[in-house]
Design a protein around this motif. Sequence first.
Motif, short mmCIF file in Angstrom:
data_model
loop_
_atom_site.label_atom_id
_atom_site.label_comp_id
_atom_site.label_asym_id
_atom_site.label_seq_id
_atom_site.Cartn_x
_atom_site.Cartn_y
_atom_site.Cartn_z
N ALA A 251 0.83 -1.21 0.00
CA ALA A 251 0.00 0.00 0.00
C ALA A 251 0.86 1.25 0.00
CB ALA A 251 -0.93 -0.01 1.21
N LYS A 252 1.95 1.25 0.78
CA LYS A 252 2.86 2.40 0.79
C LYS A 252 3.47 2.60 -0.59
CE LYS A 252 4.19 2.60 5.63
NZ LYS A 252 5.31 2.53 6.58
N HIS A 253 3.89 1.51 -1.22
CA HIS A 253 4.48 1.60 -2.56
C HIS A 253 3.46 2.15 -3.56
CE1 HIS A 253 7.12 0.69 -5.87
NE2 HIS A 253 6.17 -0.04 -6.46
N PHE A 254 2.24 1.66 -3.49
CA PHE A 254 1.18 2.12 -4.38
C PHE A 254 0.91 3.62 -4.19
CE2 PHE A 254 -3.35 3.00 -5.05
CZ PHE A 254 -3.48 2.64 -6.39
N LEU A 255 0.86 4.05 -2.93
CA LEU A 255 0.58 5.46 -2.66
C LEU A 255 1.75 6.36 -3.08
CD1 LEU A 255 -1.21 5.18 0.78
CD2 LEU A 255 -2.22 5.82 -1.41
N LYS A 256 3.00 5.87 -2.93
CA LYS A 256 4.16 6.64 -3.37
C LYS A 256 4.13 6.83 -4.89
CE LYS A 256 7.58 6.00 0.21
NZ LYS A 256 8.90 5.52 0.55
N GLN A 257 3.69 5.81 -5.61
CA GLN A 257 3.56 5.94 -7.06
C GLN A 257 2.55 7.01 -7.43
OE1 GLN A 257 2.54 2.03 -8.44
NE2 GLN A 257 4.69 1.42 -8.74
N ARG A 258 1.55 7.20 -6.61
CA ARG A 258 0.50 8.19 -6.86
C ARG A 258 0.88 9.57 -6.34
NH1 ARG A 258 -1.04 4.65 -9.83
NH2 ARG A 258 -2.95 3.44 -9.59
N VAL B 204 1.65 10.37 -3.05
CA VAL B 204 1.20 10.62 -1.69
C VAL B 204 2.37 10.37 -0.74
CG1 VAL B 204 -0.40 9.93 0.14
CG2 VAL B 204 -1.16 9.94 -2.24
N ASP B 205 2.60 11.33 0.17
CA ASP B 205 3.70 11.16 1.16
C ASP B 205 3.18 10.29 2.29
OD1 ASP B 205 6.07 11.45 2.53
OD2 ASP B 205 5.42 13.31 3.51
N VAL B 206 3.80 9.11 2.46
CA VAL B 206 3.37 8.19 3.49
C VAL B 206 4.35 8.09 4.66
CG1 VAL B 206 1.92 6.77 1.99
CG2 VAL B 206 4.35 6.26 2.21
#
Length: 89
Positions: free
Chosen positions: A75-82, A84-86
């Motif tokens: 999920a963190k990897h997916f959000l970083k691609q989008r 989003v700072d996680v």
Amino acid sequence: MKHIVKIITLLVAISAMWIGLLEMSVVPRSQTWLLPIYFIVSLGCYGLLMVGIGLMHFPTCPQEALLLQQDVVEAKHFLKQRGVDVGSE
């Protein structure tokens, strides 16, 4: 549906016993009105005991913990691609 029948049966039995105690004067009338309160308190204590025992015997699932950690990383990897700072990994 079976649980509701059990509960209703239990309540009818307890009510019949309580009415019987009232009619037969086995228990002094001054204390008879407290019996439902004692029953409710006893039921609450039983419920807390069962929750406590359930928590003491709660199973650990190391395999599920690993799967959950993998899901978090994905999920963190997916959000970083989008974009989003996680935070830090």
